[in-house]
Design an enzyme around this catalytic site. Structure first.
Site, PDB file in Angstrom:
ATOM      1  N   THR A  71       0.846  -1.199   0.000  1.00  0.00           N
ATOM      2  CA  THR A  71       0.000   0.000   0.000  1.00  0.00           C
ATOM      3  C   THR A  71       0.882   1.251   0.000  1.00  0.00           C
ATOM      4  O   THR A  71       0.628   2.202  -0.746  1.00  0.00           O
ATOM      5  CB  THR A  71      -0.954  -0.016   1.214  1.00  0.00           C
ATOM      6  OG1 THR A  71      -1.750  -1.195   1.130  1.00  0.00           O
ATOM      7  CG2 THR A  71      -1.856   1.205   1.241  1.00  0.00           C
ATOM      8  N   ASN A 146      -6.090 -10.042  -7.431  1.00  0.00           N
ATOM      9  CA  ASN A 146      -6.198 -10.661  -6.110  1.00  0.00           C
ATOM     10  C   ASN A 146      -7.531 -11.361  -5.858  1.00  0.00           C
ATOM     11  O   ASN A 146      -7.651 -12.137  -4.924  1.00  0.00           O
ATOM     12  CB  ASN A 146      -5.948  -9.616  -5.016  1.00  0.00           C
ATOM     13  CG  ASN A 146      -6.784  -8.383  -5.185  1.00  0.00           C
ATOM     14  OD1 ASN A 146      -6.662  -7.685  -6.187  1.00  0.00           O
ATOM     15  ND2 ASN A 146      -7.662  -8.111  -4.236  1.00  0.00           N
ATOM     16  N   GLN A 180       0.464 -10.124  -5.997  1.00  0.00           N
ATOM     17  CA  GLN A 180       0.031 -11.525  -6.051  1.00  0.00           C
ATOM     18  C   GLN A 180       0.831 -12.339  -7.059  1.00  0.00           C
ATOM     19  O   GLN A 180       0.580 -13.534  -7.238  1.00  0.00           O
ATOM     20  CB  GLN A 180      -1.475 -11.612  -6.371  1.00  0.00           C
ATOM     21  CG  GLN A 180      -2.376 -10.927  -5.355  1.00  0.00           C
ATOM     22  CD  GLN A 180      -2.454 -11.658  -4.004  1.00  0.00           C
ATOM     23  OE1 GLN A 180      -1.980 -12.779  -3.850  1.00  0.00           O
ATOM     24  NE2 GLN A 180      -3.038 -11.005  -3.010  1.00  0.00           N
ATOM     25  N   SER A 198       4.816  -7.113  -1.648  1.00  0.00           N
ATOM     26  CA  SER A 198       4.558  -7.181  -0.211  1.00  0.00           C
ATOM     27  C   SER A 198       5.055  -8.506   0.347  1.00  0.00           C
ATOM     28  O   SER A 198       4.804  -9.564  -0.252  1.00  0.00           O
ATOM     29  CB  SER A 198       3.044  -7.055   0.000  1.00  0.00           C
ATOM     30  OG  SER A 198       2.751  -7.092   1.361  1.00  0.00           O
ATOM     31  N   HIS A 200       4.221 -10.089   3.194  1.00  0.00           N
ATOM     32  CA  HIS A 200       3.337 -10.987   3.954  1.00  0.00           C
ATOM     33  C   HIS A 200       2.494 -11.904   3.080  1.00  0.00           C
ATOM     34  O   HIS A 200       1.778 -12.770   3.587  1.00  0.00           O
ATOM     35  CB  HIS A 200       2.471 -10.207   4.951  1.00  0.00           C
ATOM     36  CG  HIS A 200       1.347  -9.408   4.374  1.00  0.00           C
ATOM     37  ND1 HIS A 200       0.060  -9.875   4.353  1.00  0.00           N
ATOM     38  CD2 HIS A 200       1.308  -8.175   3.825  1.00  0.00           C
ATOM     39  CE1 HIS A 200      -0.720  -8.952   3.817  1.00  0.00           C
ATOM     40  NE2 HIS A 200       0.014  -7.903   3.485  1.00  0.00           N
ATOM     41  N   THR A 236      13.232   5.536   9.752  1.00  0.00           N
ATOM     42  CA  THR A 236      14.226   4.499  10.079  1.00  0.00           C
ATOM     43  C   THR A 236      13.860   3.164   9.432  1.00  0.00           C
ATOM     44  O   THR A 236      12.725   2.709   9.527  1.00  0.00           O
ATOM     45  CB  THR A 236      14.319   4.336  11.618  1.00  0.00           C
ATOM     46  OG1 THR A 236      14.621   5.619  12.165  1.00  0.00           O
ATOM     47  CG2 THR A 236      15.406   3.348  12.015  1.00  0.00           C
ATOM     48  N   CYS A 320      -9.785  -8.729   2.644  1.00  0.00           N
ATOM     49  CA  CYS A 320      -8.628  -8.940   3.512  1.00  0.00           C
ATOM     50  C   CYS A 320      -9.079  -8.593   4.922  1.00  0.00           C
ATOM     51  O   CYS A 320      -8.479  -8.956   5.908  1.00  0.00           O
ATOM     52  CB  CYS A 320      -7.479  -8.019   3.131  1.00  0.00           C
ATOM     53  SG  CYS A 320      -7.007  -8.185   1.427  1.00  0.00           S
TER      54      CYS A 320
HETATM   55  N1  PLP Z   1      -2.217  -5.088  -4.006  1.00  0.00           N
HETATM   56  C1  PLP Z   1      -2.746  -6.321  -4.024  1.00  0.00           C
HETATM   57  C2  PLP Z   1      -3.044  -6.978  -5.345  1.00  0.00           C
HETATM   58  C3  PLP Z   1      -3.012  -7.001  -2.826  1.00  0.00           C
HETATM   59  O1  PLP Z   1      -3.539  -8.229  -2.861  1.00  0.00           O
HETATM   60  C4  PLP Z   1      -2.708  -6.350  -1.595  1.00  0.00           C
HETATM   61  C5  PLP Z   1      -3.035  -6.992  -0.316  1.00  0.00           C
HETATM   62  O2  PLP Z   1      -4.135  -7.434  -0.083  1.00  0.00           O
HETATM   63  C6  PLP Z   1      -2.148  -5.062  -1.633  1.00  0.00           C
HETATM   64  C7  PLP Z   1      -1.924  -4.467  -2.858  1.00  0.00           C
HETATM   65  C8  PLP Z   1      -1.788  -4.332  -0.366  1.00  0.00           C
HETATM   66  O3  PLP Z   1      -0.643  -4.933   0.237  1.00  0.00           O
HETATM   67  P1  PLP Z   1      -0.147  -4.567   1.699  1.00  0.00           P
HETATM   68  O4  PLP Z   1      -0.992  -5.369   2.634  1.00  0.00           O
HETATM   69  O5  PLP Z   1       1.290  -4.984   1.747  1.00  0.00           O
HETATM   70  O6  PLP Z   1      -0.290  -3.108   1.888  1.00  0.00           O
END
Ligand code: PLP
Length: 373
Positions: A71, A146, A180, A198, A200, A236, A320
């Site tokens: 994000t 996603n 993704q 990302s 996670h 930081t 999410c």
């Molecule tokens: N873009 C996509 C396609 C995602 O699936 C997600 C997470 O759900 C994001 C952006 C946002 O990622 P983050 O949780 O690292 O901000």
């Protein structure tokens, strides 16, 4: 004990990743901006990781900017557009909210926004070509959706954009949210100007991600204070999380073809069984094997709860979190899916830890669910 099929929302941190995080926070505890010996040691480690991640991603290390997640990476790119004179930006209608929520702001600062449909989940190269104008300054199309897992033809879109650039002697920035796609499909970053990632989503920690920018000089920090990340992202650096992300990336590349082939087989089994049950699939054939969406016979909130009661965690659409409720419906409707189907969408998302046995259990739970058992 619940079986987890919501890996596109987030994944479980791998034990090696947790170990790497803990070790890093002990070994490199100092602030990389400190001029003393320990600070300089942390700085060298930060740059070592940047170089290694860049080499895994096959890009220059100067193009890697560490952020607090996708994000923020996306925000960094879109906020940087405000340093250009306003023009036209073309954005697909199936973007994650982290991208689409920037549209009102872009309009407010004088940009024109053209949106692209994605019939059956895929953006049409012809529609992209006909949307390009001499005023186009940026194009934004995600790499893997996603909600459906649809894989967009980024290289084909890029060649259309680059041809247009050449014939009009101008630069068009091509941004592709690749969250993704990371570690799930093979792709090259050569054809895009910028992309977001990302940790996670690949068994890494939350709160850490990457903005890839081929030309880092176009990126202006959201918070200039501190001058970290070569003046592209102030604050930081989260060195233990950055090291943990590196480890997650390394793990994901180990025997990657073997892992992906196993997931492809599970995906095919799922597709066949859902088809046999007469359920409509929302994921096109050209999709990430890690995501499969279908239309359930009853509203997705209710069906996902039925599956949860049977021990299987799936997603009602792309949620999410509860905040994201309704967003999947918008994406599905942009694909031409009717409202009565989009409100019944269920997303199953796999990880490299998903087993065939638990997937067969999920299939049975779905069968019971649709038969009202
Ligand atoms: N873009 C996509 C396609 C995602 O699936 C997600 C997470 O759900 C994001 C952006 C946002 O990622 P983050 O949780 O690292 O901000």
């Amino acid at each position: 004990m619940a079986f987890y099929f919501d890996n596109a929302a987030t994944t479980v941190m791998a034990p090696r990743v947790k170990e790497a995080y803990n070790k890093e926070s002990e070994l490199f505890f100092a602030n990389p901006s400190s001029s003393h010996r320990e600070g300089q040691k942390a700085k060298e480690e930060l740059e070592r990781i940047r170089t290694n991640i860049a080499s895994i991603m096959n890009v220059k290390s100067s193009s890697i900017i560490f952020t607090s997640g996708a994000t923020e990476a996306i925000s960094l790119f879109f906020e940087s557009l405000s340093w250009l004179d306003p023009g036209t930006i073309i954005i697909s209608k199936i973007e994650h909210e982290a991208v689409s929520s920037w549209i009102p702001w872009l309009k407010r600062i004088g940009w024109s926004v053209i949106t692209l449909r994605a019939k059956n989940g895929l953006v049409s190269p012809e529609e992209l070509l006909s949307s390009l104008t001499p005023d186009t300054k940026a194009v934004c199309i995600m790499r893997v959706n996603n909600v459906t897992g649809a894989i967009e033809s980024i290289d084909e879109y890029a060649s259309i954009i680059r041809d247009f650039e050449k014939s009009h002697s101008k630069k068009i920035l091509f941004f592709s949210d690749s969250v993704q796609a990371l570690s799930k499909i093979d792709y090259s970053l050569d054809t895009v100007d910028a992309a977001s990632f990302s940790a996670h989503k690949i068994n890494g920690p939350r709160g850490i991600g990457i903005l890839y920018s081929k030309n880092p000089d176009i990126i202006h920090p959201l918070a200039p204070a501190g001058g970290q990340e070569h003046h592209h992202r102030g604050g930081t650096e989260n060195l233990p999380a950055i090291r943990a992300m590196e480890e997650a990336l390394i793990i994901s590349m180990e025997n990657k073809d073997e892992k992906r082939n196993r997931i492809k087989e599970i995906n095919i089994t799922l597709r066949n069984e859902l088809n046999n049950m007469g359920l409509k699939l929302l994921s096109p054939i050209v999709s990430s094997p890690y995501i499969l969406s279908f239309v359930s016979p009853i509203p997705s909130e209710v069906f996902s709860r039925i599956l949860m009661d049977k021990g299987y965690l799936v997603s009602a659409g792309s949620a999410c979190s509860n905040n994201a409720k309704g967003k999947a419906e918008g994406i599905l409707e942009a694909m031409g899916i009717k409202h009565s189907d989009s409100t019944r969408a269920i997303r199953i998302s796999l990880s490299n830890e998903t087993t065939k046995e638990e997937t067969l259990g999920l299939i049975e739970a779905i069968r019971e669910g649709i038969n009202g058992k």
